[in-house]
Design a protein around this motif. Structure first.
Motif, PDB file in Angstrom:
ATOM      1  N   ALA A 362       1.007  -1.192   0.148  1.00 42.11           N
ATOM      2  CA  ALA A 362       0.054   0.071   0.079  1.00 42.11           C
ATOM      3  C   ALA A 362       0.858   1.280  -0.035  1.00 42.11           C
ATOM      4  O   ALA A 362       0.503   2.208  -0.843  1.00 42.11           O
ATOM      5  N   TRP A 363       2.000   1.243   0.827  1.00 43.75           N
ATOM      6  CA  TRP A 363       2.681   2.279   0.952  1.00 43.75           C
ATOM      7  C   TRP A 363       3.416   2.757  -0.422  1.00 43.75           C
ATOM      8  O   TRP A 363       3.401   3.803  -0.826  1.00 43.75           O
ATOM      9  N   THR A 364       4.038   1.570  -1.080  1.00 41.99           N
ATOM     10  CA  THR A 364       4.771   1.841  -2.407  1.00 41.99           C
ATOM     11  C   THR A 364       3.730   2.283  -3.472  1.00 41.99           C
ATOM     12  O   THR A 364       4.277   3.364  -4.035  1.00 41.99           O
ATOM     13  N   LEU A 365       2.602   1.598  -3.474  1.00 44.36           N
ATOM     14  CA  LEU A 365       1.699   2.317  -4.532  1.00 44.36           C
ATOM     15  C   LEU A 365       0.976   3.581  -4.326  1.00 44.36           C
ATOM     16  O   LEU A 365       0.827   4.294  -5.280  1.00 44.36           O
ATOM     17  N   GLU A 366       0.862   3.850  -3.154  1.00 41.60           N
ATOM     18  CA  GLU A 366       0.069   5.064  -2.713  1.00 41.60           C
ATOM     19  C   GLU A 366       1.271   6.294  -2.994  1.00 41.60           C
ATOM     20  O   GLU A 366       1.035   7.474  -3.386  1.00 41.60           O
ATOM     21  N   SER A 367       2.682   5.927  -2.727  1.00 40.22           N
ATOM     22  CA  SER A 367       3.622   6.907  -2.792  1.00 40.22           C
ATOM     23  C   SER A 367       3.779   7.274  -4.524  1.00 40.22           C
ATOM     24  O   SER A 367       3.831   8.381  -4.932  1.00 40.22           O
TER      25      SER A 367
END
Ligand code: 13P
Ligand code: SF4
Length: 398
Positions: A362-367
């Protein structure tokens, strides 16, 4: 910035290009350690459903700009988001054949993301959701140790007769070494063809880092056991890897003394036990298992081969599997008409694969949605050039 050192997952020759990841030079100036920063604490407070919704929303926003690749050992709550699933070979080939998407988010481990970066188009960016996701077997072949071993063999007058072959589970710098010395990469699905190719070129193969895959493949090609000798990389320089000059000169395959701690657990006793309980069982194992285990099984092959074997078995079949538990459990769930179980009664997870948690995804995609590239795996071009040679040689072997 808070950072966490990842000792067990060091991979030489890699720069991590990201505004949120620190990298630390090691002795070799082309080498870097991977570091994973703490991700925002809010991600750890999200429920599974919230994470699923956030990942889904980010993927919809990114559309075709991002593709998610997932290795078969990824946990259920991560593999569910993969556009493509596969073994190391299939995913590397996929990266080489699909130059369209801007971001390749690789749910797997370092060496897989590195191979994807080397084989993908220059404009594509490969992202590993958690930098702590390495492979302990790959770490057993430190490129500096390999260079020393090669120098020693050269001093003994043996190096000219050797084709170096590295399993894809290895650092990019080791692939580059192999490429620069006329060798190739192999995977669990093509090791036999790659070794056969190597023997058309020279008398001897130096195989890194998995002794078991090397020995199993050599045995399948008819190489006698006493012509496959172990090179003990932990021994001091000058000790010929613990061998005698006669043994080295007689050898056809030098096996680097690496192994996978997940697959070493499977034993011939477990195979016998499965057969005792289910006499009609088909036993299929990964070739990272010991020779005795592979020989006791009916079949051995890559994770993709194992998945296909289960899929193609007739309804009602019993299949005992010797590989990582996330894949075995998934196969059991996907094929309720068959009895699929793990050979080892105590589960065998790959702890580094498991580090790719949905919160990191989630963190990588939202970044990416916010325009920030985090956890990029970027192999420096001087390393990538020679590593690509070794990977391309593999891809060219039928
Ligand atoms: P596969 O290439 O068969 O997927 O294997 C990768 C791996 O790391 C097995 O432990
Ligand atoms: Fe590496 Fe073994 Fe995990 Fe495969 S299962 S990634 S070889 S530690």
């Amino acid at each position: 910035m808070v950072t966490t050192p990842i000792d067990s997952t060091r991979a030489a020759g890699i720069a991590c290009e990201s505004d949120t990841i620190a990298t630390v030079p090691l002795a070799d100036e082309r080498s870097f350690a991977y570091w994973q920063q703490d991700i925002p604490a809010a991600y750890w407070q999200l429920s599974a459903d919230e994470l699923t919704a956030r990942i889904g929303a980010a993927r919809r926003t990114l559309g075709t700009r991002a593709i998610v690749l997932g290795h078969h050992y990824q946990r259920e709550d991560v593999i569910a988001f993969a556009d493509e699933r596969g073994d190391s070979f299939k995913l590397a080939r996929w990266a080489a054949d699909h130059p369209q998407s801007e971001y390749i988010v690789f749910c797997g481990v370092h060496f897989m993301a590195e191979a994807a970066d080397i084989l993908s188009a220059p404009k594509q960016k490969v992202i590993l959701p958690n930098m702590a996701a390495g492979c302990s077997m790959s770490d057993m072949a430190d490129p500096d140790d390999v260079y020393n071993a090669w120098t020693e063999l050269d001093e003994l007058g043996l190096a000219d007769d050797i084709v170096p072959i590295t399993y894809i589970n290895s650092a990019a710098a080791l692939k580059a070494f192999v490429g620069a010395h006329g060798g190739a990469v192999c995977t669990s699905s093509n090791a036999r063809s790659v070794l056969a190719w190597a023997f058309t070129r020279k008398k001897r193969v130096f195989f890194f880092p998995d002794q078991h895959l090397g020995r199993n493949t050599g045995a399948a090609l008819g190489v006698p056991l006493d012509e496959m000798v172990l090179w003990g990389w932990a021994r001091p320089y000058g000790s010929m890897g613990g061998q005698t000059l006669e043994a080295l000169a007689r050898s056809r395959i030098l096996l680097w003394a690496g192994h996978c701690s997940v697959h070493q657990r499977f034993t011939p006793g477990q195979v016998a036990d499965a057969r005792r309980r289910y006499p009609d069982a088909i036993v299929v194992v990964h070739p990272e298992c010991r020779l005795e285990t592979v020989q006791a099984a009916d079949l051995s092959g890559s994770t993709e081969f194992i998945a296909r074997t289960v899929a193609e078995a007739p309804a009602g079949a019993t299949i005992a599997v010797g590989t990582e538990i996330n894949l075995v459990s998934r196969l059991a769930k996907e094929h309720p008409d068959k009895r699929v179980f793990c050979l080892d009664p105590v589960v065998c997870p790959c702890s580094t694969m498991y580090r790719v948690h949905p919160a990191y995804l989630a963190w990588t995609l939202e970044s990416l949605v916010e325009g920030r590239v985090v956890n990029r795996i970027s192999v420096p071009e001087d390393v990538a050039r020679d590593a690509r040679l070794a990977l391309d040689r593999m891809l060219a072997i039928p």
